[in-house]
Design a protein around this motif. Structure first.
Motif, PDB file in Angstrom:
ATOM      1  N   GLN A   9     -10.909  -4.212  -1.631  1.00 35.00           N
ATOM      2  CA  GLN A   9      -9.736  -4.654  -2.419  1.00 35.00           C
ATOM      3  C   GLN A   9      -9.659  -6.031  -2.301  1.00 35.00           C
ATOM      4  O   GLN A   9      -9.315  -6.882  -3.487  1.00 35.00           O
ATOM      5  CB  GLN A   9      -8.674  -3.882  -2.316  1.00 35.00           C
ATOM      6  CG  GLN A   9      -7.290  -4.576  -2.848  1.00 35.00           C
ATOM      7  CD  GLN A   9      -5.986  -3.396  -2.833  1.00 35.00           C
ATOM      8  OE1 GLN A   9      -6.081  -2.245  -2.897  1.00 35.00           O
ATOM      9  NE2 GLN A   9      -4.810  -4.172  -2.441  1.00 35.00           N
ATOM     10  N   ASP A  65      -9.568   6.158   1.229  1.00 35.71           N
ATOM     11  CA  ASP A  65      -9.219   4.840   0.737  1.00 35.71           C
ATOM     12  C   ASP A  65      -9.488   3.732   1.671  1.00 35.71           C
ATOM     13  O   ASP A  65      -8.640   3.511   2.576  1.00 35.71           O
ATOM     14  CB  ASP A  65      -8.017   4.755   0.123  1.00 35.71           C
ATOM     15  CG  ASP A  65      -7.441   3.431  -0.637  1.00 35.71           C
ATOM     16  OD1 ASP A  65      -8.210   2.632  -0.097  1.00 35.71           O
ATOM     17  OD2 ASP A  65      -6.353   3.264  -1.109  1.00 35.71           O
ATOM     18  N   HIS A 123      -9.652   0.507   1.893  1.00 37.54           N
ATOM     19  CA  HIS A 123      -8.965  -0.645   1.940  1.00 37.54           C
ATOM     20  C   HIS A 123      -7.792  -0.111   2.880  1.00 37.54           C
ATOM     21  O   HIS A 123      -7.278  -0.882   3.978  1.00 37.54           O
ATOM     22  CB  HIS A 123      -8.650  -1.110   0.595  1.00 37.54           C
ATOM     23  CG  HIS A 123      -7.314  -1.770   0.759  1.00 37.54           C
ATOM     24  ND1 HIS A 123      -7.082  -3.368   1.266  1.00 37.54           N
ATOM     25  CD2 HIS A 123      -5.860  -1.771   0.224  1.00 37.54           C
ATOM     26  CE1 HIS A 123      -5.970  -3.599   1.263  1.00 37.54           C
ATOM     27  NE2 HIS A 123      -5.264  -2.811   0.825  1.00 37.54           N
ATOM     28  N   ARG A 124      -7.032   0.923   2.382  1.00 38.37           N
ATOM     29  CA  ARG A 124      -5.809   1.299   3.057  1.00 38.37           C
ATOM     30  C   ARG A 124      -6.306   1.652   4.458  1.00 38.37           C
ATOM     31  O   ARG A 124      -5.470   1.320   5.397  1.00 38.37           O
ATOM     32  CB  ARG A 124      -5.075   2.460   2.475  1.00 38.37           C
ATOM     33  CG  ARG A 124      -3.919   2.969   3.249  1.00 38.37           C
ATOM     34  CD  ARG A 124      -3.290   4.040   2.327  1.00 38.37           C
ATOM     35  NE  ARG A 124      -2.312   4.726   3.043  1.00 38.37           N
ATOM     36  CZ  ARG A 124      -2.259   5.675   3.987  1.00 38.37           C
ATOM     37  NH1 ARG A 124      -3.478   6.133   4.345  1.00 38.37           N
ATOM     38  NH2 ARG A 124      -1.401   6.047   4.636  1.00 38.37           N
TER      39      ARG A 124
END
Length: 461
Positions: free
Chosen positions: A285, A331, A333-334
């Motif tokens: 991201q 996910d 990025h998270r």
């Protein structure tokens, strides 16, 4: 042969053991501040336990940490006339779980009061509400408890405290050794480590990233994996810094360049995956750097596991508190952000050893250059930061040194007495300038010499 195990809850001793030595009697009455003794076992020379042969008479003491911790500890004590006066702490590997009797026995055979712990991670999923305690034990507390209890047990048995203390470990055991030097700098005179984990959260984020790339597995055949490594070695063998030899690995894989177009036995999708495996993982991201890639030509290591399905990651299970995780659904990025926030305080080791240095401690690290489980980039980055925090490479090398071994990875390094080298440095002031070892690649042994790592900044100066 083995004598009976004497359980201490309650303590029941057979008639034949009433004439036990003064040392054993002291152990029976010993109270520990962080654990309780659960068993004492007298071992005779010639016994075989947990795959280890006891070459001398010894006593094995088992202990358990006080709740809520579930750490289990074993300490092997050679007889008083065989003890060298030294305490040896041994690291565990992977996520721990198992209490090894082999490590303490091998140490006792060599004259050490020798200890090991299971890190308190066994069956962690049965009590997920206790996970914070498990994480602290895994990150640093278990080895600290093992060290404190082990020294007290040795003192009670021999009547004198150890004159010196050393730590030996690798991988997770290496992380534990770094943690001891950083968090409890007075416990060990020297810490000797193989391929230590220095940035646990970044490493395990890479594991998840790799498994997502390789999901659902079988992206590369065994023949392709072997050929990838062979082709990359061939592409770089004529570099002026590479020796003219027939070894199936590079001396300087960190300098390797890959012409992926020449890997015409791979599909476009396979080349895309391979390129990403070799490259740093950037946050999908933000584009920020998250963790290192693997060095080109490392595919030969660990039977090509890095291109088959990647490495199993128990910490992702800890993060989600469940056993089965589909990495392709994460996910990234998270996960990269939240994972570091969750685990870094207990599992990562800050590159600051000022107190360890001040009391004269020595840190010795041997790292394989094509390790795919704990790549060399991690400890090189950590050590470079340590040099900055200490003031310079010259100041740092006085107490801490990293050696990089060509062709080395997890489990293929032999023929080196790292503990002996560390002891010579701590006791005689003989600092190693290089380390000779043997690596086994494709079933063949190659003698190698590990070079002292110098951070790029200092190398350029």
């Amino acid at each position: 042969m083995q004598n009976l195990i004497f359980l201490l809850s309650p303590i029941i001793f057979a008639t034949a053991c009433l004439a036990a030595s003064e040392g054993v009697e002291n152990l029976k009455n010993l109270k520990l501040d962080c654990a309780r003794i659960t068993g004492i076992e007298k071992i005779e020379a010639g016994s075989k336990i947990d795959g280890a042969d006891a070459s001398t008479d010894m006593v094995i003491v088992k202990a358990e940490a006080l709740p809520p911790s579930k750490v289990k500890i074993a300490v092997a004590l050679p007889t008083k006339d065989k003890w060298n006066g030294v305490f040896l702490g041994n690291g565990n590997g992977g996520m721990g779980q198992n209490l090894s009797m082999k490590m303490p026995i091998i140490g006792a055979n060599a004259g050490y009061a020798s200890a090991h712990s299971d890190l308190g991670t066994d069956n962690w999923w049965k009590d997920p509400d206790n996970l914070d305690v498990v994480l602290a034990d895994f990150g640093h507390d278990a080895v600290y408890m093992m060290t404190r209890a082990g020294k007290k047990i040795a003192e009670a048995y021999y009547g004198n405290p150890p004159k010196r203390s050393y730590y030996l470990g690798g991988s997770t055991g290496g992380q534990e050794g770094l943690s001891m030097a950083a968090r409890h700098p007075s416990e060990y005179d020297a810490v000797a480590l193989l391929y230590p984990v220095s940035d646990r959260t970044a490493l395990h984020t890479r594991f998840v990233y790799e498994r997502a790339l390789l999901h659902p597995g079988k992206r590369f055949s065994d023949d392709q994996i072997a050929r990838i490594s062979k082709e990359i070695v061939a592409q770089n063998k004529n570099n002026p810094w590479e020796p003219k030899d027939s070894k199936p690995y590079l001396k300087y894989p960190e300098k390797a360049k890959v012409d992926y177009e020449k890997l015409d036995f791979l599909t476009k999708d396979q080349i895309d995956v391979l390129t990403k495996i070799h490259s740093p993982f950037l946050d999908p991201q933000t584009g920020a750097f998250v963790t290192f890639g693997l060095p080109p030509s490392c595919e030969i290591a660990d039977n090509g596991k890095s291109l088959k399905w990647g490495f199993g990651d128990w910490m992702v299970q800890w993060f989600f508190k469940k056993n089965k995780i589909d990495p392709s659904d994460i996910d990234l990025h998270r996960y990269a952000v939240e994972f570091k926030k969750r685990f870094s305080p207990t599992a990562d080791v800050a590159p600051n050893l000022g107190k360890f240095r001040a009391r004269g401690g020595k840190l010795l690290i041997l790292q394989g250059k094509i390790d795919t489980i704990v790549p060399a980039s991690y400890i090189c980055d950590w050590y470079s930061a340590l040099c900055e925090n200490t003031g310079s490479f010259e100041k740092t090398r006085d107490f801490a040194r990293v050696f990089l071994l060509p062709g080395g990875w997890h489990g293929n390094i032999s023929g080196v007495d790292l503990l002996g080298i560390a002891r010579n440095w701590a006791e005689k002031g003989i600092a190693p300038e290089s380390i000779k070892a043997t690596v086994t690649v494709n079933g063949q042994k190659y003698p190698e010499e590990a070079e002292l790592f110098v951070p790029k900044k200092d190398e350029e100066e």
